[in-house]
Write an enzyme that holds these catalytic residues in place. Structure first.
Site, PDB file in Angstrom:
ATOM      1  N   ASN A  96       0.733  -1.226  -0.033  1.00 57.17           N
ATOM      2  CA  ASN A  96       0.007   0.098  -0.033  1.00 57.17           C
ATOM      3  C   ASN A  96       0.705   1.129  -0.049  1.00 57.17           C
ATOM      4  OD1 ASN A  96      -2.512  -1.066   0.378  1.00 57.17           O
ATOM      5  ND2 ASN A  96      -2.451  -1.361   2.305  1.00 57.17           N
ATOM      6  N   ASP A 146      -5.073  -5.833   2.115  1.00 56.18           N
ATOM      7  CA  ASP A 146      -6.540  -6.458   2.188  1.00 56.18           C
ATOM      8  C   ASP A 146      -6.286  -7.846   1.798  1.00 56.18           C
ATOM      9  OD1 ASP A 146      -8.057  -4.271   3.452  1.00 56.18           O
ATOM     10  OD2 ASP A 146      -8.178  -3.483   1.402  1.00 56.18           O
ATOM     11  N   LYS A 149      11.931 -16.647  -8.585  1.00 57.74           N
ATOM     12  CA  LYS A 149      11.415 -15.388  -9.290  1.00 57.74           C
ATOM     13  C   LYS A 149      10.724 -15.655 -10.598  1.00 57.74           C
ATOM     14  CE  LYS A 149      13.151 -11.211 -12.015  1.00 57.74           C
ATOM     15  NZ  LYS A 149      14.227 -10.636 -12.570  1.00 57.74           N
ATOM     16  N   PRO A 205      -6.396 -11.376   7.628  1.00 60.70           N
ATOM     17  CA  PRO A 205      -7.200 -10.856   8.763  1.00 60.70           C
ATOM     18  C   PRO A 205      -7.176  -9.583   9.035  1.00 60.70           C
ATOM     19  CG  PRO A 205      -5.044 -12.034   9.269  1.00 60.70           C
ATOM     20  CD  PRO A 205      -5.170 -11.951   7.852  1.00 60.70           C
ATOM     21  N   ILE A 210      -6.689  -6.949  11.574  1.00 58.03           N
ATOM     22  CA  ILE A 210      -5.782  -7.008  12.600  1.00 58.03           C
ATOM     23  C   ILE A 210      -6.679  -6.258  13.787  1.00 58.03           C
ATOM     24  CG2 ILE A 210      -3.758  -6.246  14.064  1.00 58.03           C
ATOM     25  CD1 ILE A 210      -2.644  -6.391  11.117  1.00 58.03           C
ATOM     26  N   LYS A 227     -17.373   2.623   9.501  1.00 51.95           N
ATOM     27  CA  LYS A 227     -16.134   1.738   9.669  1.00 51.95           C
ATOM     28  C   LYS A 227     -16.105   1.601  11.211  1.00 51.95           C
ATOM     29  CE  LYS A 227     -13.044   1.774   6.829  1.00 51.95           C
ATOM     30  NZ  LYS A 227     -11.741   2.292   5.609  1.00 51.95           N
TER      31      LYS A 227
HETATM   32  O1  C5P Z   1     -11.028  -1.774   6.699  1.00 54.18           O
HETATM   33  P1  C5P Z   1     -10.014  -0.754   6.285  1.00 54.18           P
HETATM   34  O2  C5P Z   1      -8.549  -1.185   5.940  1.00 54.18           O
HETATM   35  O3  C5P Z   1     -10.626   0.163   5.710  1.00 54.18           O
HETATM   36  O4  C5P Z   1      -9.715  -0.091   7.939  1.00 54.18           O
HETATM   37  C1  C5P Z   1      -8.929   0.682   8.429  1.00 54.18           C
HETATM   38  C2  C5P Z   1      -8.445   0.458   9.780  1.00 54.18           C
HETATM   39  O5  C5P Z   1      -8.518  -0.925  10.027  1.00 54.18           O
HETATM   40  C3  C5P Z   1      -7.113   0.901  10.202  1.00 54.18           C
HETATM   41  O6  C5P Z   1      -7.101   1.311  11.295  1.00 54.18           O
HETATM   42  C4  C5P Z   1      -6.229  -0.359   9.685  1.00 54.18           C
HETATM   43  O7  C5P Z   1      -4.901  -0.136  10.297  1.00 54.18           O
HETATM   44  C5  C5P Z   1      -7.014  -1.478  10.388  1.00 54.18           C
HETATM   45  N1  C5P Z   1      -6.784  -2.592   9.543  1.00 54.18           N
HETATM   46  C6  C5P Z   1      -6.418  -3.798  10.262  1.00 54.18           C
HETATM   47  N2  C5P Z   1      -6.062  -4.805   9.464  1.00 54.18           N
HETATM   48  C7  C5P Z   1      -6.533  -4.940   8.168  1.00 54.18           C
HETATM   49  C8  C5P Z   1      -6.901  -3.868   7.651  1.00 54.18           C
HETATM   50  C9  C5P Z   1      -7.306  -2.836   8.374  1.00 54.18           C
HETATM   51  O8  C5P Z   1      -5.917  -3.615  11.447  1.00 54.18           O
HETATM   52  N3  C5P Z   1      -6.521  -6.111   7.821  1.00 54.18           N
END
Ligand code: C5P
Length: 398
Positions: free
Chosen positions: A211, A280, A290, A308, A310, A340
């Site tokens: 990202n 994601d 490679k 997952p 977190i 959210k």
């Molecule tokens: O679901 P989204 O990515 O939009 O949500 C953003 C929030 O969720 C942020 O706080 C990000 O650190 C956390 N997050 C996470 N694990 C993921 C996706 C997002 O902790 N797999």
């Protein structure tokens, strides 16, 4: 940032090779707005000259209790009145012994006894055996009991060629300590866990999916939490940023690694701030070797699995930390961020517009909680981070 604006610091140099580091420190502290009055013991003048310290501080340097430049001849009183702190750096073994016993046989030791309520910060600098000597340790304990704050010392190579504890902090570390000293201790005694930066999902040994996240916001929050008195663990994906002073950084690559590290740390944290831009999806058919371009030009067929969440997993923990989420959106911030917050089950969610915040040094945060939303002004990230820490401190239970 001018965190030290309006702050007048009495900087006391005593005899030690680390005196050379204070030339740099004075410049850095001035960049943050500090006004510095330098006082040197006779021993210190053998390591760096008063002329150097005067040229850098832009103010008279005092070395002598009998200095006639102060009309009432009371430099030991006048210098500390109205000062915001006295910083002794480097603090020699001898000078710490004098401080611990209240001796006052030169200007610097006398003003430390005459200082009244002016805070005293002491940065020891000495050989490891001198630092470990029971008398020095007794003196340190006495200074702490008397209300002084001891900065460092650090471990590592010493000028004498030995290796161990007793090195003075580096100029930027001293500066971090001084800036932190003046910040409100809103999270004193709290343990704060932060995720920051991007994650990096392997395609093959040389290619990744990631990202666009510099990690600047998460690192600024780690610095602000530490300044507020918290013990901070920063679980960070790959970034080019230095670890904030005093913060424990656990470096990870993938979302799964970050998930493992964060869930292991979460049970002992009071607050979890999830700033990381977690991928994601991960590639489930990543190649051990490679991937080669084929003659037909066919692109590799990557298969993905969701990572997952977190934040949601930590928020679900039975006696887990108080959780703060982040949402970087490109549109409809108010609507998406509140949705959210509910979905993740967190009491506080911080929204910002990705196009404004990404890789930038400033940001405009909006805080979402049960009471509604509150926009903070556009601020440098470190100031926004300090505002956020204040907002968290106001909201955490107890
Ligand atoms: O679901 P989204 O990515 O939009 O949500 C953003 C929030 O969720 C942020 O706080 C990000 O650190 C956390 N997050 C996470 N694990 C993921 C996706 C997002 O902790 N797999």
């Amino acid at each position: 940032m001018l965190e030290l604006a309006q702050k007048r610091i009495v900087l006391g140099l005593t005899g030690g090779i680390a005196c050379y580091k204070l030339a740099e420190f004075v410049r850095r502290a001035q960049e943050h707005g500090a006004v510095i009055d330098v006082v040197m013991t006779e021993a210190a003048t053998h390591f760096i000259t008063p002329v150097t310290m005067q040229a850098l501080s832009g103010r008279p340097v005092f070395t002598d209790a009998w200095d006639a430049r102060i009309p009432n001849n009371m430099a030991h009183i006048n210098l500390t009145r109205g000062a915001d702190a006295i910083l002794i750096a480097p603090a020699s073994t001898d000078f710490m012994a004098k401080l611990a016993h209240g001796l006052a046989d030169d200007l610097l030791s006398t003003l430390c006894v005459a200082k009244g309520n002016c805070p005293l910060l002491v940065a020891p600098a000495m050989n490891r055996e001198m630092w470990l000597h029971p008398a020095t340790q007794r003196n340190v304990a006495q200074l702490v009991a008397d209300g002084a704050q001891i900065l460092g010392p650090a471990e590592g190579d010493q000028a004498c060629g030995e290796v161990g504890s007793g090195r003075m902090l580096e100029p930027d570390e001293l500066l971090s300590e001084l800036i932190a000293f003046f910040q409100p201790k809103a999270l004193a005694g709290k343990r704060v866990l932060i995720t920051a930066g991007p994650t990096s999902e392997k395609i093959d040994p040389v290619r990744v999916i990631t990202n666009r996240s510099s990690g600047k916001m998460g690192y600024a929050i780690a610095q602000a939490a530490r300044e507020a008195g918290a013990q901070v663990v920063l679980v960070s994906g790959p970034t080019a940023l230095p670890t904030p002073y005093g913060v424990l950084r656990l470096s990870v690559e993938s979302a799964l690694d970050m998930h493992t590290a964060a869930l292991a740390e979460a049970p002992s944290a009071d607050i979890f701030i999830s700033v990381a831009a977690v991928a994601d999806w991960r590639v489930v058919n990543a190649s051990a070797n490679k991937l080669k371009k084929t003659a037909s030009g066919q692109a590799p067929q990557l298969e993905f699995a969701p990572n997952p969440d977190i934040l949601a997993d930590v928020a679900k923990m039975a006696s887990g930390p108080w959780c703060v989420g982040f949402a970087a959106e490109t549109e409809n911030l108010l609507e998406y961020a509140e949705a959210k917050r509910k979905r993740k089950g967190v009491p506080l969610l911080v929204g910002n517009l990705a196009q404004q915040a990404m890789n930038a040094d400033t940001t405009e945060l909006v805080l979402f909680d049960d009471a509604g939303n509150k926009a903070l002004p556009a601020l440098p990230k470190i100031d926004a981070a300090r505002e956020l820490i204040r907002a968290i401190a106001q909201r955490i239970p107890g």
